[in-house]
Design a protein around this motif. Structure first.
Motif, short mmCIF file in Angstrom:
data_model
loop_
_atom_site.label_atom_id
_atom_site.label_comp_id
_atom_site.label_asym_id
_atom_site.label_seq_id
_atom_site.Cartn_x
_atom_site.Cartn_y
_atom_site.Cartn_z
N ASN A 1 -30.54 22.72 -52.60
CA ASN A 1 -30.51 23.41 -51.30
C ASN A 1 -31.78 23.16 -50.49
O ASN A 1 -31.83 23.52 -49.31
CB ASN A 1 -30.30 24.91 -51.48
N ARG A 2 -32.81 22.59 -51.12
CA ARG A 2 -34.07 22.31 -50.43
C ARG A 2 -34.44 20.84 -50.56
O ARG A 2 -34.26 20.24 -51.62
CB ARG A 2 -35.22 23.16 -50.99
N PHE A 3 -34.99 20.30 -49.48
CA PHE A 3 -35.48 18.92 -49.47
C PHE A 3 -36.87 18.92 -48.84
O PHE A 3 -37.19 19.82 -48.06
CB PHE A 3 -34.54 18.01 -48.66
N TYR A 4 -37.66 17.92 -49.17
CA TYR A 4 -38.97 17.83 -48.54
C TYR A 4 -39.43 16.38 -48.45
O TYR A 4 -39.00 15.52 -49.23
CB TYR A 4 -40.00 18.68 -49.28
N CYS A 5 -40.31 16.13 -47.51
CA CYS A 5 -40.88 14.80 -47.32
C CYS A 5 -41.97 14.57 -48.37
O CYS A 5 -42.81 15.44 -48.60
CB CYS A 5 -41.47 14.67 -45.92
N ILE A 6 -41.95 13.40 -49.00
CA ILE A 6 -42.92 13.12 -50.06
C ILE A 6 -44.32 12.87 -49.50
O ILE A 6 -45.29 12.86 -50.24
CB ILE A 6 -42.48 11.92 -50.92
N GLU A 7 -44.42 12.70 -48.18
CA GLU A 7 -45.72 12.42 -47.57
C GLU A 7 -46.30 13.66 -46.88
O GLU A 7 -47.37 14.14 -47.23
CB GLU A 7 -45.61 11.27 -46.57
N ASP B 1 -35.52 18.96 -53.81
CA ASP B 1 -36.52 19.73 -54.55
C ASP B 1 -36.01 20.04 -55.95
O ASP B 1 -35.79 21.19 -56.33
CB ASP B 1 -36.83 21.02 -53.79
N ILE B 2 -35.78 18.95 -56.70
CA ILE B 2 -35.34 19.07 -58.08
C ILE B 2 -36.37 18.42 -59.00
O ILE B 2 -37.19 17.62 -58.55
CB ILE B 2 -33.95 18.43 -58.31
N VAL B 3 -36.31 18.79 -60.28
CA VAL B 3 -37.24 18.22 -61.25
C VAL B 3 -36.67 16.89 -61.74
O VAL B 3 -35.63 16.85 -62.38
CB VAL B 3 -37.46 19.18 -62.44
N LEU B 4 -37.36 15.82 -61.42
CA LEU B 4 -36.93 14.48 -61.83
C LEU B 4 -37.47 14.16 -63.22
O LEU B 4 -38.45 14.77 -63.70
CB LEU B 4 -37.43 13.44 -60.84
N TYR B 5 -36.84 13.20 -63.88
CA TYR B 5 -37.41 12.70 -65.13
C TYR B 5 -38.80 12.14 -64.82
O TYR B 5 -38.97 11.39 -63.86
CB TYR B 5 -36.53 11.60 -65.72
N GLY B 6 -39.78 12.53 -65.62
CA GLY B 6 -41.16 12.16 -65.37
C GLY B 6 -41.96 13.28 -64.74
O GLY B 6 -43.17 13.16 -64.59
N GLU B 7 -41.29 14.37 -64.38
CA GLU B 7 -41.98 15.54 -63.82
C GLU B 7 -41.86 16.71 -64.78
O GLU B 7 -40.98 16.76 -65.63
CB GLU B 7 -41.36 15.92 -62.46
#
Length: 240
Positions: free
Chosen positions: A127-133, A161-167
């Motif tokens: 439900n949430r998104f964000y810019c990586i910069e 805004d999810i936990v990716l593999y590597g995080e």
């Protein structure tokens, strides 16, 4: 099974501090495929010759930002999926002040959509998104309505805004979830195989009276549970 359903109903009726722990099985009735079960999203992606872990990793985001964005637009964004009876039942118990809330491994945000406000989303939310910069935030609906793939302010990649593999999991969320489990008089596990760590290991913090596990398949924690039902949870909730 009728006896077990009656036992479950008695446990729920006698509890005032219920904590729910949910996994992918809860959302199957909403039309969202279980990620790892046979026929689920994991297998569907694998048929295309890709590793699901890689496509959901920080490595893929860094290696091929455009490919990563295309992947989540194709595979993860869901506009037509709605909460089912189980989500609604959990939300209602919270509204009735019978539940401390829900801890979920799911990223679909259907608990919030159903009206739950005390939700610990261990793996984040779509439900949430964000810019990586520049870290400008967006809602899922905005991203979908505008077919958004780059930040409107700085033109960099936007990600869910999810936990990716590597995080790592958010430690504040973990701490809050542990506290919620420790305070519960009843812990109800729904639709989780309880094998994905560290999330599944959180239930070992339960100190209350009743551990209930409702899942299609056996879990590593079944021996510790006071009640185990390998049945369809929508059917169980309808019965009680």
């Amino acid at each position: 099974m009728n006896r077990k359903i009656e036992q479950f109903k008695d446990i729920i009726d006698a509890s005032n501090k219920i904590t729910f722990f949910t996994g992918a099985g809860v959302s199957v009735a909403s039309g969202i495929p279980d990620f790892r079960s046979m026929g689920g999203l994991f297998d569907e992606i694998s048929k295309d010759g890709y590793s699901p872990e890689y496509l959901l990793s920080t490595d893929y985001l860094q290696d091929d930002p455009e490919g990563f964005v295309e992947f989540y637009h194709k595979r993860l964004l869901i506009a037509d999926k709605k909460p089912n009876l189980v989500h609604e039942w959990i939300a209602q118990l919270e509204k009735d002040h019978r539940s401390l809330g829900v801890i979920t491994q799911n990223i679909d945000a259907l608990h919030s959509d159903a009206g739950s406000s005390k939700v610990d989303e261990l793996h984040g939310t779509l439900n949430r998104f964000y810019c990586i910069e520049c870290h400008k935030t967006y809602t899922k609906n905005y991203v979908m309505d505008h077919h958004l793939r780059q930040c409107e302010d700085c033109s960099n990649t936007i990600r869910p805004d999810i936990v990716l593999y590597g995080e790592v999991l958010n430690q504040s969320t973990i701490s809050h979830a542990i506290q919620k489990i420790k305070e519960a008089d009843t812990l109800v596990v729904l639709g989780s195989s309880l094998v994905v760590q560290p999330a599944a290991g959180l239930i070992s913090n339960f100190e209350g009276q009743n551990l209930v596990i409702i899942n299609r398949d056996p879990t590593p924690y079944d021996r510790e549970a006071d009640l185990v039902m390998n049945d369809d949870m929508v059917t169980v909730v309808k019965e009680i």
